[in-house]
Design a protein around this motif. Structure first.
Motif, PDB file in Angstrom:
ATOM      1  N   LEU A  51       0.847  -1.195   0.000  1.00  0.00           N
ATOM      2  CA  LEU A  51       0.000   0.000   0.000  1.00  0.00           C
ATOM      3  C   LEU A  51       0.877   1.237   0.000  1.00  0.00           C
ATOM      4  CD1 LEU A  51      -1.733  -2.347   1.374  1.00  0.00           C
ATOM      5  CD2 LEU A  51      -2.958  -0.548   2.554  1.00  0.00           C
ATOM      6  N   LEU A  52       0.515   2.208  -0.815  1.00  0.00           N
ATOM      7  CA  LEU A  52       1.194   3.502  -0.844  1.00  0.00           C
ATOM      8  C   LEU A  52       0.165   4.602  -0.603  1.00  0.00           C
ATOM      9  CD1 LEU A  52       3.480   5.572  -1.591  1.00  0.00           C
ATOM     10  CD2 LEU A  52       2.714   5.307  -3.966  1.00  0.00           C
ATOM     11  N   LEU A  75      -4.576   6.637  -2.045  1.00  0.00           N
ATOM     12  CA  LEU A  75      -3.833   5.423  -1.702  1.00  0.00           C
ATOM     13  C   LEU A  75      -3.928   4.443  -2.852  1.00  0.00           C
ATOM     14  CD1 LEU A  75      -3.614   3.528   1.600  1.00  0.00           C
ATOM     15  CD2 LEU A  75      -4.565   2.282  -0.368  1.00  0.00           C
ATOM     16  N   LEU A  76      -2.800   3.820  -3.162  1.00  0.00           N
ATOM     17  CA  LEU A  76      -2.745   2.768  -4.177  1.00  0.00           C
ATOM     18  C   LEU A  76      -2.398   1.462  -3.480  1.00  0.00           C
ATOM     19  CD1 LEU A  76      -2.586   2.199  -7.371  1.00  0.00           C
ATOM     20  CD2 LEU A  76      -0.124   2.188  -6.989  1.00  0.00           C
ATOM     21  N   PHE A  77      -3.085   0.389  -3.839  1.00  0.00           N
ATOM     22  CA  PHE A  77      -2.732  -0.907  -3.263  1.00  0.00           C
ATOM     23  C   PHE A  77      -2.563  -1.934  -4.376  1.00  0.00           C
ATOM     24  CE2 PHE A  77      -7.345  -0.940  -3.506  1.00  0.00           C
ATOM     25  CZ  PHE A  77      -7.667  -2.227  -3.902  1.00  0.00           C
ATOM     26  N   HIS A 122      -7.779   0.157  -8.067  1.00  0.00           N
ATOM     27  CA  HIS A 122      -6.616   0.030  -7.191  1.00  0.00           C
ATOM     28  C   HIS A 122      -6.330   1.305  -6.402  1.00  0.00           C
ATOM     29  CE1 HIS A 122      -4.949  -3.929  -8.049  1.00  0.00           C
ATOM     30  NE2 HIS A 122      -5.394  -3.773  -9.284  1.00  0.00           N
ATOM     31  N   LYS A 123      -7.016   2.370  -6.748  1.00  0.00           N
ATOM     32  CA  LYS A 123      -6.760   3.655  -6.082  1.00  0.00           C
ATOM     33  C   LYS A 123      -7.957   4.036  -5.221  1.00  0.00           C
ATOM     34  CE  LYS A 123      -6.162   7.489  -8.523  1.00  0.00           C
ATOM     35  NZ  LYS A 123      -5.590   8.514  -9.418  1.00  0.00           N
ATOM     36  N   VAL A 124      -7.669   4.521  -3.998  1.00  0.00           N
ATOM     37  CA  VAL A 124      -8.723   4.919  -3.068  1.00  0.00           C
ATOM     38  C   VAL A 124      -8.517   6.386  -2.709  1.00  0.00           C
ATOM     39  CG1 VAL A 124      -9.857   4.412  -0.869  1.00  0.00           C
ATOM     40  CG2 VAL A 124      -8.686   2.577  -2.114  1.00  0.00           C
ATOM     41  N   GLU A 165     -10.230   1.769   7.907  1.00  0.00           N
ATOM     42  CA  GLU A 165     -10.387   3.086   7.263  1.00  0.00           C
ATOM     43  C   GLU A 165     -10.361   2.941   5.739  1.00  0.00           C
ATOM     44  OE1 GLU A 165     -10.925   6.187   8.098  1.00  0.00           O
ATOM     45  OE2 GLU A 165     -10.541   6.331  10.254  1.00  0.00           O
ATOM     46  N   ILE A 166      -9.430   2.157   5.231  1.00  0.00           N
ATOM     47  CA  ILE A 166      -9.299   1.993   3.784  1.00  0.00           C
ATOM     48  C   ILE A 166     -10.505   1.253   3.221  1.00  0.00           C
ATOM     49  CG2 ILE A 166      -7.892   1.014   1.934  1.00  0.00           C
ATOM     50  CD1 ILE A 166      -5.477   1.279   3.879  1.00  0.00           C
TER      51      ILE A 166
END
Length: 287
Positions: A51-52, A75-77, A122-124, A165-166
């Motif tokens: 996760l970034l 965030l990217l996972f 993939h992005k949040v 949270e994510i």
């Protein structure tokens, strides 16, 4: 709904805790020595969840050959079976990265459906308030991981908060009415992942999920934009592309058999139909 039980392990020498496979990285913290970084290729298939979270600036990433720009409060996972290409120019002015594997997930009190990416995003994105909470949790995790003998339960408690949270942000806007359909779609994806090279029929999958084939079609079409058959086919060809991109050079025949195809010629035709290129062209592009 549980994630795949396949082994997704973080190498022991990357973990910052003596009992948990987990690592947090941010500016000035947790980076590997330069001599170790130089040994790693930018394109790799990580064996753990990555996760970034970008706080300031932006970062460019590729996941399974799809390009993403991750900006402020995003965030990217990526998942253990995916191929990702790390950026050459860093991750922005301020960020947190975290890696952990199934050992950590197995010790948490719940499952996090976003880690199966049922919505194919993939992005949040986070509101300013949620982003502030996320940053606070990352800061606490960073402090806990400064000492390798920190009690795992303390780390897991905050990892649980982070993933909650994510997960909440990932599904924002879906609503309660979609819960059962999402769970069925997640079940579909898990079944496909666990039985991919066995080439399950749509009837087999529908029976395993206790839904009609028509209902399965509607659910998969809603969340992926594809029919179940198209989804399975695309997933098989994606796996072929990953193995071409990341694995050793092999013949088309060997690749087809590895992916469960009894007819290499049919596999070749299917690959070209989905990608627009022959298998040989993909090998040539990489070389």
């Amino acid at each position: 709904m549980k994630a795949s039980t396949k082994s997704h392990s973080m190498p022991a020498n990357l973990s910052q805790n003596e009992q948990l496979p987990i690592r947090v990285v941010s500016p000035g913290f947790g980076h590997l020595p330069k001599e170790r970084i130089d040994k790693h290729e930018l394109t790799q298939r990580l064996p753990y969840y990555f996760l970034l979270f970008v706080i300031e600036g932006s970062s460019h990433h590729k996941v399974d050959m799809d390009e993403f720009v991750v900006g402020k409060n995003e965030l990217l996972f990526s998942l253990p079976h995916q191929v990702q290409q790390l950026p050459e120019m860093g991750h922005g002015a301020d960020y947190f990265k975290i890696g952990f594997d199934n050992e950590c997930l197995s010790r948490l009190p719940r499952q996090y459906s976003f880690l199966l990416n049922p919505l194919n995003q993939h992005k949040v994105n986070f509101s300013p308030a949620a982003a502030a909470r996320l940053r606070s949790i990352f800061e606490i995790l960073k402090d806990l991981l400064r000492m390798p003998d920190t009690e795992p339960e303390l780390i897991l408690a905050h990892l649980n908060s982070l993933l909650t949270e994510i997960n909440t942000a990932y599904f924002a806007g879906e609503g309660r009415q979609a819960d059962d359909r999402i769970n069925k779609y997640i079940g579909f994806k898990v079944f496909v992942e666990n039985n991919l090279t066995d080439h399950p029929t749509i009837r087999d999958i529908a029976e395993a999920l206790a839904v009609s084939q028509d209902s399965l079609y509607q659910i998969v079409k809603q969340y992926s934009g594809l029919s179940p058959k198209e989804f399975v086919t695309n997933r098989l060809i994606l796996e072929a592309r990953r193995r071409i991109h990341y694995g050793k050079r092999t013949s088309v025949k060997e690749l087809a058999f590895d992916l469960g195809f009894n007819d290499p010629d049919y596999f070749s035709r299917l690959f070209k139909k989905v990608t627009g290129k022959t298998v040989a062209s993909f090998f040539q592009d990489l070389s």
